[in-house]
Motif scaffolding. Structure first.
Motif, PDB file in Angstrom:
ATOM      1  N   ALA A  64      19.233 -12.376 -25.261  1.00  0.00           N
ATOM      2  CA  ALA A  64      20.401 -11.833 -25.957  1.00  0.00           C
ATOM      3  C   ALA A  64      21.267 -12.943 -26.531  1.00  0.00           C
ATOM      4  N   LEU A  65      21.424 -14.011 -25.771  1.00  0.00           N
ATOM      5  CA  LEU A  65      22.293 -15.103 -26.201  1.00  0.00           C
ATOM      6  C   LEU A  65      21.655 -15.951 -27.295  1.00  0.00           C
ATOM      7  N   GLU A  66      20.332 -16.037 -27.279  1.00  0.00           N
ATOM      8  CA  GLU A  66      19.632 -16.902 -28.229  1.00  0.00           C
ATOM      9  C   GLU A  66      19.192 -16.179 -29.493  1.00  0.00           C
ATOM     10  N   GLY A  67      19.611 -14.921 -29.674  1.00  0.00           N
ATOM     11  CA  GLY A  67      19.347 -14.241 -30.941  1.00  0.00           C
ATOM     12  C   GLY A  67      18.192 -13.267 -30.956  1.00  0.00           C
ATOM     13  N   ASN A  68      17.590 -12.979 -29.803  1.00  0.00           N
ATOM     14  CA  ASN A  68      16.501 -12.005 -29.743  1.00  0.00           C
ATOM     15  C   ASN A  68      16.966 -10.784 -28.958  1.00  0.00           C
ATOM     16  N   ALA A  69      17.907 -10.058 -29.575  1.00  0.00           N
ATOM     17  CA  ALA A  69      18.514  -8.916 -28.887  1.00  0.00           C
ATOM     18  C   ALA A  69      17.509  -7.798 -28.633  1.00  0.00           C
ATOM     19  N   LEU A  70      16.554  -7.615 -29.536  1.00  0.00           N
ATOM     20  CA  LEU A  70      15.575  -6.540 -29.356  1.00  0.00           C
ATOM     21  C   LEU A  70      14.719  -6.782 -28.122  1.00  0.00           C
ATOM     22  N   LYS A  71      14.357  -8.045 -27.871  1.00  0.00           N
ATOM     23  CA  LYS A  71      13.592  -8.365 -26.662  1.00  0.00           C
ATOM     24  C   LYS A  71      14.462  -8.154 -25.429  1.00  0.00           C
ATOM     25  N   ALA A  72      15.749  -8.491 -25.533  1.00  0.00           N
ATOM     26  CA  ALA A  72      16.674  -8.278 -24.418  1.00  0.00           C
ATOM     27  C   ALA A  72      16.783  -6.789 -24.107  1.00  0.00           C
ATOM     28  N   ILE A  73      16.816  -5.955 -25.154  1.00  0.00           N
ATOM     29  CA  ILE A  73      16.873  -4.501 -24.963  1.00  0.00           C
ATOM     30  C   ILE A  73      15.604  -4.003 -24.286  1.00  0.00           C
ATOM     31  N   GLU A  74      14.458  -4.499 -24.743  1.00  0.00           N
ATOM     32  CA  GLU A  74      13.171  -4.092 -24.172  1.00  0.00           C
ATOM     33  C   GLU A  74      13.105  -4.417 -22.675  1.00  0.00           C
ATOM     34  N   LEU A  75      13.490  -5.635 -22.320  1.00  0.00           N
ATOM     35  CA  LEU A  75      13.440  -6.049 -20.916  1.00  0.00           C
ATOM     36  C   LEU A  75      14.485  -5.317 -20.075  1.00  0.00           C
ATOM     37  N   THR A  76      15.629  -5.045 -20.675  1.00  0.00           N
ATOM     38  CA  THR A  76      16.670  -4.301 -19.960  1.00  0.00           C
ATOM     39  C   THR A  76      16.178  -2.902 -19.623  1.00  0.00           C
ATOM     40  N   GLU A  77      15.509  -2.267 -20.578  1.00  0.00           N
ATOM     41  CA  GLU A  77      14.986  -0.912 -20.347  1.00  0.00           C
ATOM     42  C   GLU A  77      13.889  -0.918 -19.296  1.00  0.00           C
ATOM     43  N   GLN A  78      13.118  -2.004 -19.238  1.00  0.00           N
ATOM     44  CA  GLN A  78      12.085  -2.111 -18.214  1.00  0.00           C
ATOM     45  C   GLN A  78      12.702  -2.278 -16.821  1.00  0.00           C
ATOM     46  N   LEU A  79      13.804  -3.024 -16.774  1.00  0.00           N
ATOM     47  CA  LEU A  79      14.434  -3.330 -15.486  1.00  0.00           C
ATOM     48  C   LEU A  79      15.318  -2.201 -14.983  1.00  0.00           C
ATOM     49  N   THR A  80      16.036  -1.556 -15.901  1.00  0.00           N
ATOM     50  CA  THR A  80      17.050  -0.577 -15.481  1.00  0.00           C
ATOM     51  C   THR A  80      16.774   0.841 -15.967  1.00  0.00           C
ATOM     52  N   HIS A  81      15.733   1.011 -16.732  1.00  0.00           N
ATOM     53  CA  HIS A  81      15.309   2.329 -17.217  1.00  0.00           C
ATOM     54  C   HIS A  81      16.376   3.033 -18.074  1.00  0.00           C
ATOM     55  N   ASP A  82      17.322   3.716 -17.463  1.00  0.00           N
ATOM     56  CA  ASP A  82      18.246   4.570 -18.219  1.00  0.00           C
ATOM     57  C   ASP A  82      19.615   3.936 -18.466  1.00  0.00           C
ATOM     58  N   LEU A  83      19.757   2.652 -18.215  1.00  0.00           N
ATOM     59  CA  LEU A  83      21.064   2.013 -18.358  1.00  0.00           C
ATOM     60  C   LEU A  83      21.617   2.140 -19.772  1.00  0.00           C
ATOM     61  N   LEU A  84      20.844   1.750 -20.769  1.00  0.00           N
ATOM     62  CA  LEU A  84      21.331   1.765 -22.139  1.00  0.00           C
ATOM     63  C   LEU A  84      21.459   3.183 -22.681  1.00  0.00           C
ATOM     64  N   GLU A  85      20.643   4.074 -22.166  1.00  0.00           N
ATOM     65  CA  GLU A  85      20.752   5.479 -22.575  1.00  0.00           C
ATOM     66  C   GLU A  85      22.086   6.067 -22.143  1.00  0.00           C
ATOM     67  N   LYS A  86      22.548   5.646 -20.967  1.00  0.00           N
ATOM     68  CA  LYS A  86      23.816   6.152 -20.446  1.00  0.00           C
ATOM     69  C   LYS A  86      25.012   5.332 -20.929  1.00  0.00           C
ATOM     70  N   ASN A  87      24.776   4.081 -21.305  1.00  0.00           N
ATOM     71  CA  ASN A  87      25.855   3.199 -21.738  1.00  0.00           C
ATOM     72  C   ASN A  87      25.694   2.923 -23.238  1.00  0.00           C
ATOM     73  N   MET A  88      26.154   3.874 -24.044  1.00  0.00           N
ATOM     74  CA  MET A  88      25.987   3.766 -25.489  1.00  0.00           C
ATOM     75  C   MET A  88      26.788   2.607 -26.079  1.00  0.00           C
ATOM     76  N   ASP A  89      27.935   2.315 -25.488  1.00  0.00           N
ATOM     77  CA  ASP A  89      28.751   1.193 -25.969  1.00  0.00           C
ATOM     78  C   ASP A  89      27.947  -0.100 -25.913  1.00  0.00           C
ATOM     79  N   LEU A  90      27.323  -0.330 -24.776  1.00  0.00           N
ATOM     80  CA  LEU A  90      26.538  -1.547 -24.588  1.00  0.00           C
ATOM     81  C   LEU A  90      25.308  -1.547 -25.487  1.00  0.00           C
ATOM     82  N   HIS A  91      24.666  -0.402 -25.609  1.00  0.00           N
ATOM     83  CA  HIS A  91      23.478  -0.303 -26.456  1.00  0.00           C
ATOM     84  C   HIS A  91      23.816  -0.665 -27.902  1.00  0.00           C
TER      85      HIS A  91
END
Length: 215
Positions: A64-91
């Motif tokens: 996320a910090l180095e400019g690859n936000a899509l990869k950060a999103i992918e790994l976040t979804e793998q680690l936390t499953h529904d986090l970004l689905e529930k946290n639209m602000d962060l998504h």
């Protein structure tokens, strides 16, 4: 205004408490190598699951910090499953990092397409409209870094998003979302400010954490 040291010098602080505060800060910020050294030097026990979690968080935050936000999103979804689905602000914040990266690379057509497919759906909620308009306005400038929305391109903005992501992942795992050291500083600052405001009625200067750390 500072408290007379004689009023607190007699208060004993347990070394283990200090070690735990320092360790909490290091783990929170994913300083794995320093954690390993600190644990080794102090003889503390560190749960294996905590170290594994720290490695995963560190990788996500790095992307996320180095400019690859899509990869950060992918790994976040793998680690936390529904986090970004529930946290639209962060998504939205994470998606915006990718949009900004495209804008900075002058890939305007790709940025526009990305905005239409990934960002536009957020516009269905009124609270996101202004933020979306600010991001889209970047496309109107040949030099977006000189636009009124230049702060959206800054490392500071990116760091703020990364910090929010880190706290969200920790909270999702039922871990403290703030390091103990940060909480202590926040609480100490709040108390000192309240005391300064009360005593400030007599013309004493207000409390400044920055000045206190220099003293």
């Amino acid at each position: 205004m500072d408290v007379d040291p004689r009023n607190y010098e007699h208060i004993a602080i347990n070394d283990n408490d200090i070690h735990n505060i320092v360790l909490s800060y290091l783990v929170h910020n994913c300083f794995k190598e320093t954690v390993d050294s600190f644990v080794s030097c102090t003889g503390m026990n560190q749960p294996a699951d905590c170290l594994e979690d720290m490695e995963k968080r560190k990788k996500i935050l790095h992307f996320a910090l180095e400019g690859n936000a899509l990869k950060a999103i992918e790994l976040t979804e793998q680690l936390t499953h529904d986090l970004l689905e529930k946290n639209m602000d962060l998504h939205l914040d994470l998606l915006s990092l990718h949009f900004v990266e495209l804008v900075c690379s002058r890939k305007c057509s790709e940025a526009l397409e990305f905005a239409q497919t990934k960002l536009t759906p957020f516009g269905k909620l009124q609270k996101y409209v202004q933020k979306l308009e600010d991001f889209m306005a970047l496309l109107a400038y040949e030099e977006p870094e000189k636009s009124p929305m230049f702060h959206l391109l800054s490392l500071e903005y990116r760091q703020q998003v990364v910090d929010r992501l880190n706290r969200a992942i920790l909270a999702h795992a039922n871990r403290p979302s703030y390091a103990a050291m940060e909480r202590l500083i926040q609480q100490t600052t709040a108390v000192k400010q309240c005391l300064s405001e009360e005593l400030g009625k007599d013309g004493l200067p207000s409390f400044s954490l920055k000045d206190f750390l220099k003293s």
